[in-house]
Design an enzyme around this catalytic site. Structure first.
Site, PDB file in Angstrom:
ATOM      1  N   LEU A  37       0.829  -1.195   0.000  1.00 38.04           N
ATOM      2  CA  LEU A  37       0.000   0.000   0.000  1.00 38.04           C
ATOM      3  C   LEU A  37       0.869   1.252   0.000  1.00 38.04           C
ATOM      4  O   LEU A  37       1.860   1.326   0.732  1.00 38.04           O
ATOM      5  CB  LEU A  37      -0.929   0.009   1.221  1.00 38.04           C
ATOM      6  CG  LEU A  37      -1.845  -1.204   1.381  1.00 38.04           C
ATOM      7  CD1 LEU A  37      -2.870  -0.940   2.484  1.00 38.04           C
ATOM      8  CD2 LEU A  37      -2.547  -1.558   0.086  1.00 38.04           C
ATOM      9  N   ASP A  74       1.556  -3.633   5.694  1.00 38.92           N
ATOM     10  CA  ASP A  74       0.689  -3.267   4.568  1.00 38.92           C
ATOM     11  C   ASP A  74       1.100  -4.005   3.293  1.00 38.92           C
ATOM     12  O   ASP A  74       0.893  -3.516   2.181  1.00 38.92           O
ATOM     13  CB  ASP A  74       0.708  -1.760   4.334  1.00 38.92           C
ATOM     14  CG  ASP A  74       2.101  -1.239   4.017  1.00 38.92           C
ATOM     15  OD1 ASP A  74       3.090  -1.964   4.261  1.00 38.92           O
ATOM     16  OD2 ASP A  74       2.218  -0.101   3.526  1.00 38.92           O
TER      17      ASP A  74
END
Length: 339
Positions: A200, A242
């Protein structure tokens, strides 16, 4: 005359001794009966005795209550088919045939049952043959202990070992196992496969400025989006933080893997405003192909990771096939994650 009296006295003495022994034996039987009844009345386990025709001859109080009866005598002469759902009764009968017909014990066998409230529960059952003085099997005695909570605890432990607790996706360890098996199958069948390594973009900024709760919500939302974008045959996992990974199922073409990665990137790209600051959220994705870019999962993960970092260096929010350049157009969707 004295000789006759002596014989009579000896006979009387023998009779008295036999009577005392018999009375003692009767008292022992009574004590045993009291103990057995006390056991059957107070044990929380389901205890039952069946004859050679699978008919109940005696059960514990807990077993009687389980089947909706107040007294064990109400069950005498009945079979499992008289008191349990047909599918469960048939299951019990099939497993008990070997005990009664062949004298084979059945130990620690898990069986289902329904509580009076209709809840599906489980027991661990041990069933032993009852053998008469002639060595013939004349029935069985069984003890079943409720293990429903134990099974639920085991399921939770297994889930902790298999799944990421935040997103519900597979964790890194299980992904390694499943992915390795999947690639082995692809190799045998001479099929291609693709690994998508996903990170991300600007997640740390969101986490720092909006808080960890918002960060966790974003990770969960991304995990749900991944499940919606992929097929059931694909393997999706959260590696940690992430970082996510998708192993596209065997037979996936290079064009299909590229289209999947670009769809994920497009659907997730959005702007968030946090305390007056706009955060440009999205994801960078690297793709590695089996077997061109590596023949093991570790090699493919490394190549896909390198491609993902190349996507970040080239401006983020894009897709890079290992050894090539970013192909994903930057597009911000009007969808807002944080309300």
């Amino acid at each position: 005359m004295e000789c006759g009296n002596s014989v009579h006295q000896r006979d009387m003495q023998v009779l008295k001794e036999k009577l005392v022994a018999a009375e003692h034996e009767v008292e022992l039987l009574r004590a045993t009966q009291r103990d057995c009844l006390a056991l059957l009345e107070n044990t929380p386990d389901f205890v039952y005795i069946k004859d050679a025709e699978h008919r109940f001859t005696c059960v514990s109080k807990a077993f009687a209550y389980l089947t909706g009866h107040q007294c064990w005598r109400e069950l005498v002469g009945k079979t499992d088919f008289d008191i349990f759902p047909a599918e469960h009764a048939e299951r019990y009968y099939q497993h008990e045939k070997a005990v009664i017909r062949e004298g084979c014990p059945l130990l620690n066998h898990e069986e289902p049952y329904y509580s009076l409230e209709g809840e599906l529960r489980w027991v661990s059952s041990s069933k032993q043959p009852v053998i008469n003085d002639q060595g013939e099997v004349v029935g069985l005695v069984g003890i079943s202990k409720d293990i429903t909570e134990i099974k639920r605890y085991r399921a939770k432990i297994e889930a902790l070992a298999r799944y990421d607790q935040l997103t519900g996706l597979l964790n890194r360890m299980i992904f390694q196992d499943v992915g390795t098996q999947m690639l082995a199958a692809a190799s045998r069948q001479q099929h291609a496969a693709s690994v998508l390594y996903i990170d991300l973009d600007n997640f740390k900024q969101l986490n720092d400025e909006a808080g960890h709760l918002a960060g966790d919500e974003l990770l969960c939302a991304f995990g749900e989006m991944l499940k919606e974008c992929t097929r059931e045959s694909d393997v999706v996992a959260r590696l940690g933080g992430d970082e996510f990974v998708v192993l596209a199922s065997c037979g996936t073409t290079e064009a299909q893997a590229q289209e999947l990665a670009e769809r994920i990137s497009r659907q997730f790209h959005r702007l968030e405003e946090v305390q007056g600051t706009e955060i440009d959220l999205g994801c960078s994705i690297g793709i590695a192909r089996f077997p061109q870019d590596g023949r093991s999962l570790d090699e493919l993960m490394k190549r896909a990771d390198e491609a993902m970092y190349q996507a970040k260096r080239e401006g983020k929010h894009g897709v890079v096939r290992y050894g090539r350049r970013n192909t994903q157009a930057r597009q911000v969707l009007p969808k807002t994650f944080l309300e």
